[in-house]
Design a protein around this motif. Structure first.
Motif, PDB file in Angstrom:
ATOM      1  N   THR A  47      22.219  -8.384  22.290  1.00  0.00           N
ATOM      2  CA  THR A  47      21.965  -9.811  22.369  1.00  0.00           C
ATOM      3  C   THR A  47      20.940 -10.142  23.445  1.00  0.00           C
ATOM      4  O   THR A  47      20.841  -9.454  24.467  1.00  0.00           O
ATOM      5  CB  THR A  47      23.275 -10.570  22.658  1.00  0.00           C
ATOM      6  OG1 THR A  47      23.014 -11.968  22.662  1.00  0.00           O
ATOM      7  CG2 THR A  47      23.874 -10.169  23.995  1.00  0.00           C
ATOM      8  N   GLU A 156      22.842 -11.715  12.665  1.00  0.00           N
ATOM      9  CA  GLU A 156      24.195 -11.350  13.085  1.00  0.00           C
ATOM     10  C   GLU A 156      25.037 -10.915  11.877  1.00  0.00           C
ATOM     11  O   GLU A 156      26.122 -11.438  11.621  1.00  0.00           O
ATOM     12  CB  GLU A 156      24.875 -12.528  13.805  1.00  0.00           C
ATOM     13  CG  GLU A 156      24.164 -12.979  15.063  1.00  0.00           C
ATOM     14  CD  GLU A 156      24.356 -12.023  16.240  1.00  0.00           C
ATOM     15  OE1 GLU A 156      24.960 -10.969  16.047  1.00  0.00           O
ATOM     16  OE2 GLU A 156      23.879 -12.353  17.335  1.00  0.00           O
ATOM     17  N   SER A 188      21.198  -7.353  13.446  1.00  0.00           N
ATOM     18  CA  SER A 188      22.604  -7.238  13.808  1.00  0.00           C
ATOM     19  C   SER A 188      22.732  -6.503  15.141  1.00  0.00           C
ATOM     20  O   SER A 188      21.862  -5.708  15.503  1.00  0.00           O
ATOM     21  CB  SER A 188      23.358  -6.481  12.704  1.00  0.00           C
ATOM     22  OG  SER A 188      24.703  -6.285  13.046  1.00  0.00           O
ATOM     23  N   ARG A 308      27.880 -15.705  21.049  1.00  0.00           N
ATOM     24  CA  ARG A 308      26.682 -15.177  20.396  1.00  0.00           C
ATOM     25  C   ARG A 308      25.685 -16.273  20.093  1.00  0.00           C
ATOM     26  O   ARG A 308      26.051 -17.400  19.789  1.00  0.00           O
ATOM     27  CB  ARG A 308      27.051 -14.493  19.080  1.00  0.00           C
ATOM     28  CG  ARG A 308      27.879 -13.236  19.235  1.00  0.00           C
ATOM     29  CD  ARG A 308      27.836 -12.434  17.959  1.00  0.00           C
ATOM     30  NE  ARG A 308      28.730 -11.296  17.991  1.00  0.00           N
ATOM     31  CZ  ARG A 308      28.631 -10.265  17.190  1.00  0.00           C
ATOM     32  NH1 ARG A 308      27.663 -10.220  16.296  1.00  0.00           N
ATOM     33  NH2 ARG A 308      29.472  -9.262  17.261  1.00  0.00           N
TER      34      ARG A 308
END
Length: 443
Positions: A47, A156, A188, A308
């Motif tokens: 991330t 994601e 992802s 996220r």
């Protein structure tokens, strides 16, 4: 690699300059040359590494270089994301990067005005960014069509599986043009077997790109772990908040109920904070996030709905009040700080239950979190307990108003006299055999 080295349209380069981007991140440097050449890409990166900019630059470049086919109503590109917050974040990035491209962008997600989004989608948009649920709803109503989609992005992807969206995702993908008639990009945090099966089913021989650093967590995050009993977590939290001087802090907790309880206690002790979870109204969630981003709100309490996709600059501290049950969520949570080269601190509490998740977290991040032992003077025990939220019932007696917090409707309160008991009438005796009935003559 610099963005200027890529053959990008002038409109896209202006947007990149407006965003202040000069050098490509590792995931951008490895995926953009492939994606800009028209190839399908399945990319993995942690991330906060710039995945969003990578696929947005690709989309804008492709749509500008190809002449639009069909009418205005049908979207040309579709971006699928698992959460509302992530959709809003992608839309904001798209508006910035695509400011000079002349392409319309529309976000579609639940929790906001249904008819407003429906009408906007009916009027037409070049790029649609949305969560699967509401997109399917409008699709079934034939508000828009997916028949002219030239590019697809699934962001994601692993989270789609975790949140149970895979059936909805397949429903949408089966209504797109054939996979060899469109470009497909998938990003992802992990490219596990489930994600790659989806890629091979709906993508055209995707190029797999994995950017996995030696350490899973961001480099500039200082990680600290406190072993603390469940009842001592709040006193320790207060002590840390007072000692650390946390300017902008995110506190993660596992359940909505505990988040509400923590929010109430912090407010009672003069620590301004707000809470967001999946059950909070979408408009309210966005308003709270804006206050936090603008620095008007120093503390944000959140469940994993905020772990996220949210890019909030200047988050100085992340506190895992509860350790997450999923090791991946630990990485996403602490990734809210130390973004874009900044520094940050992640503090975790391991209570009697959380300690069971430590081994999996250490194994996943390939390092052990540094343990600190709190001294007695760090715990704050003279804190205010939050007040109960029950409503007080107001009863008027002799022209005066009295508060009765525990009174029930119809219950006697104050100086009023208790209700009189009704007298029970004696039961009538049955006449004996041979006796005369009332109102009749005896024989």
């Amino acid at each position: 690699m610099k963005f200027s080295e890529l053959k990008l349209p002038e409109q896209v380069m202006k947007g990149i300059e407006d965003a202040g981007f000069v050098d490509c991140t590792q995931i951008q440097a490895e995926t953009l040359p492939l994606a800009l050449s028209g190839k399908d890409v399945a990319g993995q990166a942690q991330t906060g590494t710039g995945k969003t900019a990578a696929f947005l630059v690709t989309l804008f470049t492709r749509l500008l270089n190809q002449e639009k086919q069909g009418d205005k109503q049908h979207p040309r590109a579709l971006v699928l994301a698992p959460t509302r917050e992530l959709v809003v974040q992608i839309e904001q990035d798209a508006q910035l990067l695509g400011k000079h491209c002349g392409l319309s962008v529309q976000a579609i997600y639940g929790g906001v005005d249904y008819m407003l989004q429906r009408n906007a989608l009916r009027e037409g948009a070049d790029i649609v960014i949305g969560t699967p649920g509401r997109l399917i709803d409008y699709l079934k109503q034939k508000v828009y069509s997916l028949s002219k989609i030239e590019a697809l992005v699934i962001d994601e992807a692993d989270r789609m599986f975790d949140m149970g969206f895979i059936a909805d995702l397949r429903f949408i993908l089966r209504r797109l043009p054939p996979f060899d008639k469109r470009q497909n990009l998938m990003f992802s945090a992990t490219l596990n077997q489930r994600v790659m099966e989806l890629a091979y089913e709906f993508m055209n021989l995707p190029q797999k790109v994995q950017v996995t650093p030696e350490q899973m967590t961001a480099e500039r995050v200082q990680q600290v772990l406190y072993h603390v009993g469940r009842k001592e977590k709040f006193p320790l939290l207060l002590g840390l908040l007072r000692r650390e001087g946390m300017e902008r802090t995110m506190i993660f907790i596992n359940t909505k109920r505990e988040a509400e309880f923590l929010n109430e206690r912090l407010m009672a002790n003069d620590f301004p904070c707000r809470m967001i979870s999946g059950d909070v109204d979408q408009k309210k969630r966005m308003r709270i996030l804006e206050q936090f981003k603008e620095g008007k709100l120093p503390i944000l309490i959140a469940t994993d709905v905020a772990s996220r996709g949210l890019h909030i600059e200047g988050v100085s501290h992340v506190i895992n009040y509860d350790l997450p049950q999923d090791a991946e969520d630990y990485v996403h949570r602490i990734g809210r700080t130390a973004r874009a080269g900044a520094e940050g601190k992640a503090i975790s509490f391991a209570d009697e239950d959380g300690a069971f998740h430590l081994e999996a977290i250490h194994e996943y991040i390939k390092e052990k979190i540094e343990v600190e032992w709190a001294e007695d003077d760090l715990f704050v025990h003279d804190y205010k307990r939050s007040k109960p939220k029950h409503k007080q019932l107001e009863v008027k007696t002799h022209g005066k108003s009295h508060q009765h917090p525990h009174a029930r409707p119809g219950e006697a309160t104050g100086n009023t006299a208790p209700p009189k008991k009704k007298r029970r009438r004696p039961a009538k005796k049955k006449p004996e055999a041979g006796s005369a009935q009332p109102g009749t003559a005896a024989n």
